[in-house]
Enzyme design. Sequence first.
Site, short mmCIF file in Angstrom:
data_model
loop_
_atom_site.label_atom_id
_atom_site.label_comp_id
_atom_site.label_asym_id
_atom_site.label_seq_id
_atom_site.Cartn_x
_atom_site.Cartn_y
_atom_site.Cartn_z
N LYS A 196 -81.39 -20.48 -63.93
CA LYS A 196 -82.22 -19.40 -64.49
C LYS A 196 -83.31 -20.04 -65.36
CE LYS A 196 -81.36 -14.73 -66.22
NZ LYS A 196 -80.31 -13.75 -66.56
N GLU A 228 -69.70 -0.63 -66.10
CA GLU A 228 -69.67 0.48 -67.05
C GLU A 228 -68.48 1.42 -66.80
OE1 GLU A 228 -72.36 -0.56 -65.44
OE2 GLU A 228 -73.75 -1.19 -67.01
N ARG A 256 -73.64 5.67 -65.00
CA ARG A 256 -72.71 5.10 -64.01
C ARG A 256 -71.29 5.61 -64.24
NH1 ARG A 256 -74.15 -0.06 -61.51
NH2 ARG A 256 -75.75 0.62 -60.02
C1 TPP Z 1 -75.75 -0.92 -64.10
C2 TPP Z 1 -76.53 -1.93 -64.91
N1 TPP Z 1 -76.00 -2.38 -66.05
C3 TPP Z 1 -76.68 -3.27 -66.80
C4 TPP Z 1 -77.93 -3.69 -66.42
C5 TPP Z 1 -78.72 -4.62 -67.31
N2 TPP Z 1 -78.99 -5.90 -66.63
C6 TPP Z 1 -80.15 -6.17 -66.09
S1 TPP Z 1 -80.21 -7.66 -65.37
C7 TPP Z 1 -78.62 -7.98 -65.86
C8 TPP Z 1 -77.98 -9.28 -65.54
C9 TPP Z 1 -77.97 -9.47 -64.06
O1 TPP Z 1 -77.37 -10.73 -63.79
P1 TPP Z 1 -77.58 -11.35 -62.34
O2 TPP Z 1 -77.32 -10.32 -61.33
O3 TPP Z 1 -76.76 -12.57 -62.29
O4 TPP Z 1 -79.14 -11.68 -62.28
P2 TPP Z 1 -79.92 -12.83 -63.07
O5 TPP Z 1 -80.54 -12.15 -64.27
O6 TPP Z 1 -78.94 -13.88 -63.44
O7 TPP Z 1 -80.95 -13.33 -62.10
C10 TPP Z 1 -78.09 -6.90 -66.53
C11 TPP Z 1 -76.72 -6.84 -67.10
C12 TPP Z 1 -78.45 -3.18 -65.22
N3 TPP Z 1 -79.69 -3.53 -64.78
N4 TPP Z 1 -77.74 -2.31 -64.49
#
Ligand code: TPP
Length: 635
Positions: free
Chosen positions: A283, A370, A398
């Site tokens: 990342k 969630e 959710r």
């Molecule tokens: C249902 C939901 N909960 C929380 C979030 C907040 N959120 C946005 S990106 C993220 C992390 C995503 O991690 P990953 O899929 O590994 O993507 P990366 O940022 O590592 O590329 C979160 C928790 C979201 N977008 N949707």
Amino acid sequence: MHLSEITHPNQLHGLSIRQLQQIARQIRDKHLQTVAATGGHLGPGLGVVELTLGLYQTLDLDCDKVIWDVGHQAYPHKLITGRYDNFHTLRQKDGIAGYLKRGESKFDHFGAGHASTSISAALGMALARDIKGEKFKVVAIIGDGALTGGMALECINHAGHLPKTNLLVVLNDNEMSISPNVGAIPRYLNKMRLSPPVQFIKDNFEEQVKQIPFVGESLSPELERIKEGMKRLAVPKVGAVFEELGFTYMGPVDGHNLEELIATFEQAHKMTGPVLVHVATTKGKGYEIAENDQVGYHAQNPFNVATGKAIPSNKPKPPAYAKVFAHTLVKLAEQNPKIIGITAAMATGTGLDKLQAKLPDQYIDVGIAEQHAVTMSAGLAAEGIRPVVAIYSTFLQRAFDQIIHDVCIQNLPVFFCMDRAGIVGADGPTHQGMYDIAYLRCIPNIVVMAPKDEAELQRMVVTGINHTSGPIAMRTPRGNGYGVPLMEEGWEPVEIGKGEILRNGDDVLLVGYGTMVYPAMQVAEILNEHGIQATVINARFVKPLDTELILPLAKKIGRVVTLEEGCLMGGFGSAVAEALLDADIVVRVKRIGVPDVLVDHAEPNESKASLGLTSPQMAETVMQAFFSKQPSSVV
Ligand SMILES: Cc1ncc(C[n+]2csc(CCOP(=O)(O)OP(=O)(O)O)c2C)c(N)n1
Ligand SMILES: CC(=O)[C@@H](O)[C@H](O)COP(=O)(O)O
Ligand SMILES: [Mg+2]
């Protein structure tokens, strides 16, 4: 070819690795410069530059479909699909969206914003393809964080049972959610990334083959295929879970090695049924400051590229609501070990990282889950624990059924603290906290409240934790408070179901809720300039509504205005109107809030102006509604 010349991803076809590497550099630069100027998601997109280029070179985007999970990492995708020239408008009003959007580009095959939806959407498209007898490829790109979301696992369960449905899932594993990823799945993925057989093959295989007398050199063109085959021999150890669930597992692949990525994807496209390619990325790759602070550079406000420091704002800001919430929660948790803070992968955004740092035993991060967070909290509450569930308004959507089924029907004392309620701004329609008033007030047994400022927030946290025996929910906005004086501790709880009168006047009753209380006072001041005197009430609770306070005043004054930063359909204004109806009080009511529209990405104040929710606009609305003032241009 320069990045700026690419308007269709198929232009990547035939480019050499060197050319792709050059374009990767240009993407990183454009991505970094743009986010530094506009703010937005930085680390996620920097980590998938090679993944995007490598995958797209093996696809025909005139027919193949790519579905990105969340979409916050898809800025490289946007840059090679015709949006280079206006990319500087990222996340600004009428500009490029921060997530994929079907209406923005034919290459945005499915929108997102909320995590864990990509595989389900992709499977749906693949099944539709097969029903129609068409032949395009369908690819879902999901992060390791999003993979901890239930929907993703529900679809893996389903897709793994469809051996004839061709579907490629690319798992972008950077070991990070927003915070370090949590749970058994990331731990398993990490074991695969570091597994000895795979590590050996990656590190030694090519050298070993080249030393084979006579044939060694001649095998080089086939090396990638043989290496992949060797890794697949290691698969019983690596990727076993996915293989057992019906997927062909490939990887882990170095997510920054274009040759390896292209060779792997080309192999994957030849396979039938569901295939999962596990890609190991970093990342923030390519921007050392982001690589070294992957949490902090998940998303950033405008910053200085050279130093990575945020551009200082010209005046000091009051503390963020999240910070005040976290401080209050930690103070109360220090006095009561039964208080447990729960987050669904949003520790920094909700402020619960402060609880984690101070009282790690009273902190739980469930991952992007969630629904699980809510029902687990119901279990905690059933055993006498005081769970404080800190989930953004939009993400709590959710868990609507879990709130009903597991918390409210059983009348369990779970405290929902919904940050980002109301208009959030640049994240746009998928993230606006529009609906929590409506979706909660209709559920029996739950108390629903909203503070007028950060000081009342502290009082409501005490109420939510120490003065309720059943479900209770509090909404707070994204961003900063008003800078009102805050007490360090000893906060007086607010009495459930009781509002307060902030101003008296006989001409109109303004009933404000949460973030619309101070604006209601501003509206009263403007009305006063026109000789109109308003009574202003801070309702504090939408459920139970303070009917003892509101109804007699409504009857006496005869003109009622409700003000809320949420959807009008079923919202706070509906609650007041219903109470008047039920009491047979016939008065004129004007509800001010968000109409039945989606609120696009923009600065919050721009959105409020578009919706007629600035104080001058609301004052104008009141005058037009009740005082037959001719419409005038509102400044
Ligand atoms: C249902 C939901 N909960 C929380 C979030 C907040 N959120 C946005 S990106 C993220 C992390 C995503 O991690 P990953 O899929 O590994 O993507 P990366 O940022 O590592 O590329 C979160 C928790 C979201 N977008 N949707
Ligand atoms: C992509 C995603 O859903 C999160 O990164 C979200 O953008 C965070 O929002 P805040 O910036 O309001 O915490
Ligand atoms: Mg990740």
